[in-house]
Design an enzyme around this catalytic site. Structure first.
Site, PDB file in Angstrom:
ATOM      1  CG  LEU A 480      -1.680  -1.302   1.344  1.00 29.49           C
ATOM      2  CD1 LEU A 480      -2.649  -1.194   2.447  1.00 29.49           C
ATOM      3  CD2 LEU A 480      -2.532  -1.753   0.007  1.00 29.49           C
ATOM      4  CG  HIS A 481       4.341   1.798   1.180  1.00 30.91           C
ATOM      5  ND1 HIS A 481       5.222   0.926   1.984  1.00 30.91           N
ATOM      6  CD2 HIS A 481       3.618   1.997   2.066  1.00 30.91           C
ATOM      7  CE1 HIS A 481       5.179   0.976   2.929  1.00 30.91           C
ATOM      8  NE2 HIS A 481       3.950   1.663   3.412  1.00 30.91           N
ATOM      9  N   PRO A 482       1.874   2.719  -3.072  1.00 34.90           N
ATOM     10  CG  PRO A 482      -0.081   3.437  -4.030  1.00 34.90           C
ATOM     11  CD  PRO A 482       0.381   2.949  -2.573  1.00 34.90           C
TER      12      PRO A 482
END
Length: 544
Positions: A480-482
């Protein structure tokens, strides 16, 4: 509480000098900094609610905020043979004022100098580590570390964990038994070693961007914050962005920007909004029925994300934070907090970790370990049924695989297409397999063996590297670090220039993690806040 601009008080077209689209970490920073000038007006719009949920502000409640209804979930397109038990997993993004800083695990990391120094490969002048460091220092109010690498008196409250469980200390001893050197500061330029993380908390409260940046600005008459407000499209007139079409409840209208619109909606929603507005790859826009206003091939391309894979252990006794699941222990923790503002409620659960090289050829660590003194804390990670557990998360920090974000249709209400292409580069799979093997080695060291009863994940013994690769394919998931979908640079696939102005569209800037050419080596909240700080300076300098 920050005042919310209600629809009943709005004119048909509300004018502001600056409209900031997205109330996450970077958006809160940018709106707050711009509104420091009383001569300009600023509107910040956020699709989600205000940050009034009490769980946001108590650090230990990360197990609620990281899995609850403050998140927006988008289905990803992942082949079943790539993530065999995770192909249905969603890309999760925060949907609340403060964005990720209101729901994340509060780990504060900047990345390493190498992360920024290689931006020059894309012509991103002025984005080397020496250029961004002053903005990291500016944002900090660090209560433990000083010198040229750290700041004091900034908005963002940064501390070491105020409560550290004995299980975390045992894990750090196990790391040292496995050959890791102790490290007191992962943000001083080098990451090798193990230690406590710095976290965005202070005095038992979460230090989100909404709290640290926006809350002090609530008295400013020139700052308006609109929650529950969705941006539908940008208004482009004569090659210039002049406003934003919004929807609040069932009513739609246009907000006009006198000077600039800044997109801070993140690496998924920022390119989505650009594409819906006719800015992006012309062929894709025509395919989904969006009129092409500006052919900008890089919009939505270059998606990159960290990947996590977890190891879960059942403990031999009442250790860690799982013991607070019982009502008497919850009451005891609540009493400690109410009387003294101390105890387990002050913990972010992920208090310590380590950095390691999965690839000897890499001059910098490429694996981040995060130890959770509990189980079932993060979405998609199972708890230890009926018992007490702990979790070790291995994250590959510099992946090579890239995907893309696009549209399914020309309707703003439809979800975007997200094709992450996880593990499409074999290098990523091999690196994560080695990370799991090393993680199990750490957990087998004497400091942990007396505390651990059984390994629950992996569910079977892993022997060969093919076994480890298979485990990664079964259980890995996006971290969840796009980043990367509106990249900075001066080549044909770049979307913004070095001052974050969109190529070919006047009056439009992007200031979030979508502009990063590479995902940084660590959690991304700190870099997002730095980006908001830099964008504010770019805008102010251009105005003077």
């Amino acid at each position: 509480m920050i005042g919310v601009l209600m629809e009943t008080n709005m004119k048909p077209d509300v004018a502001a000098d600056y409209i900031v689209v997205g109330g996450g970490s970077a958006g809160c920073v940018l709106a707050s900094r711009l509104s420091e000038d009383p001569k300009v007006s600023v509107i910040l719009i956020e699709e989600g609610p205000s940050d009034l949920n009490p769980a946001i502000h108590l650090p230990v409640m990360v197990y609620k905020t990281a899995t609850g209804n403050l998140l927006q979930r988008f289905v990803q397109e992942v082949p079943k043979d790539v993530l065999r038990k995770r192909s249905e997993a969603s890309m999760v993004q925060a949907r609340v004022l403060g964005g990720g800083s209101s729901v994340n695990a509060m780990i504060y990391l900047r990345g390493i100098p190498y992360d920024f120094d290689r931006w020059s490969e894309f012509g991103a002048e002025g984005w080397g580590f020496d250029d961004v460091l002053p903005y990291y220092v500016r944002c900090e109010d660090n209560d433990a570390l000083g010198g040229p690498m750290h700041g004091e008196g900034g908005p963002l409250k940064i501390s070491y964990p105020e409560h550290v469980d004995d299980l975390t200390r045992a894990f750090l001893r196990a790391c040292q038994q496995a050959g890791f050197a102790p490290r007191s500061d992962f943000n001083a330029g080098e990451q090798d070693g193990c230690g406590l993380y710095q976290v965005t908390t202070r005095k038992g409260r979460r230090s989100s961007a909404a709290v640290c940046y926006l809350r002090p600005a609530r008295k400013r008459a020139n700052l308006r914050v609109m929650t529950g407000t969705k941006a539908l499209r940008l208004v482009i007139e004569g090659g210039r962005c002049t406003g934003v079409e919004i929807q609040r409840c069932t009513e739609r209208r246009v907000l006009r920007a006198g000077r600039e619109v800044a997109l801070t909606a993140g690496a998924i929603n920022t390119p989505r909004l650009m594409l819906l507005s006719g800015i992006g790859p012309a062929a894709h826009l025509r395919e989904v029925g969006v009129p092409v206003l500006h052919d900008l091939p890089g919009v939505g391309q270059g998606l990159q994300d960290h990947m996590d894979v977890y190891m879960v252990y059942e403990l031999a006794g009442r250790y860690g934070y799982d013991r607070y699941k019982s009502l008497p222990m919850k009451a005891w923790a609540g009493l400690q907090y109410a009387l003294f503002r101390e105890g387990p409620i002050c913990s972010n659960v992920i208090e310590g970790g380590a950095f390691w090289r999965a690839n000897d050829s890499d001059p910098h660590p490429d694996i981040q370990y995060a130890f959770l003194a509990g189980s079932g804390v993060e979405e998609g990670v199972p708890p230890v049924a009926g018992g007490y557990g702990c979790t070790l998360n291995a994250c590959f920090t510099r992946p090579r695989s890239r995907g893309w974000v696009g549209l399914k249709s020309n309707r703003p209400e439809d979800a975007p297409r997200i094709v992450p292409n996880y593990l499409s580069d074999p290098y990523d799979l091999d690196s994560m397999a080695r990370a799991v093997k090393k993680g199990r080695e750490i957990m087998s060291r004497p400091a942990m063996t007396n505390l651990v009863r059984a390994e629950r994940l992996p569910e079977r013994d892993l022997v060969s590297m093919d076994d480890y690769r298979g485990y990664v394919r079964d259980w890995a998931q996006g971290a969840l670090h796009p980043v990367g979908t509106c990249r900075v640079g001066n080549d044909p696939m770049a979307v913004v220039d070095s001052q974050l102005r969109v190529h070919g569209i006047a009056g439009l800037r992007i200031a979030d993690m979508s502009i990063f050419p590479f995902v940084p080596s660590g959690n991304t909240n700190g870099p997002a806040i730095m980006t908001g700080e830099r964008a504010a300076d770019f805008i102010r300098r251009g105005r003077n």
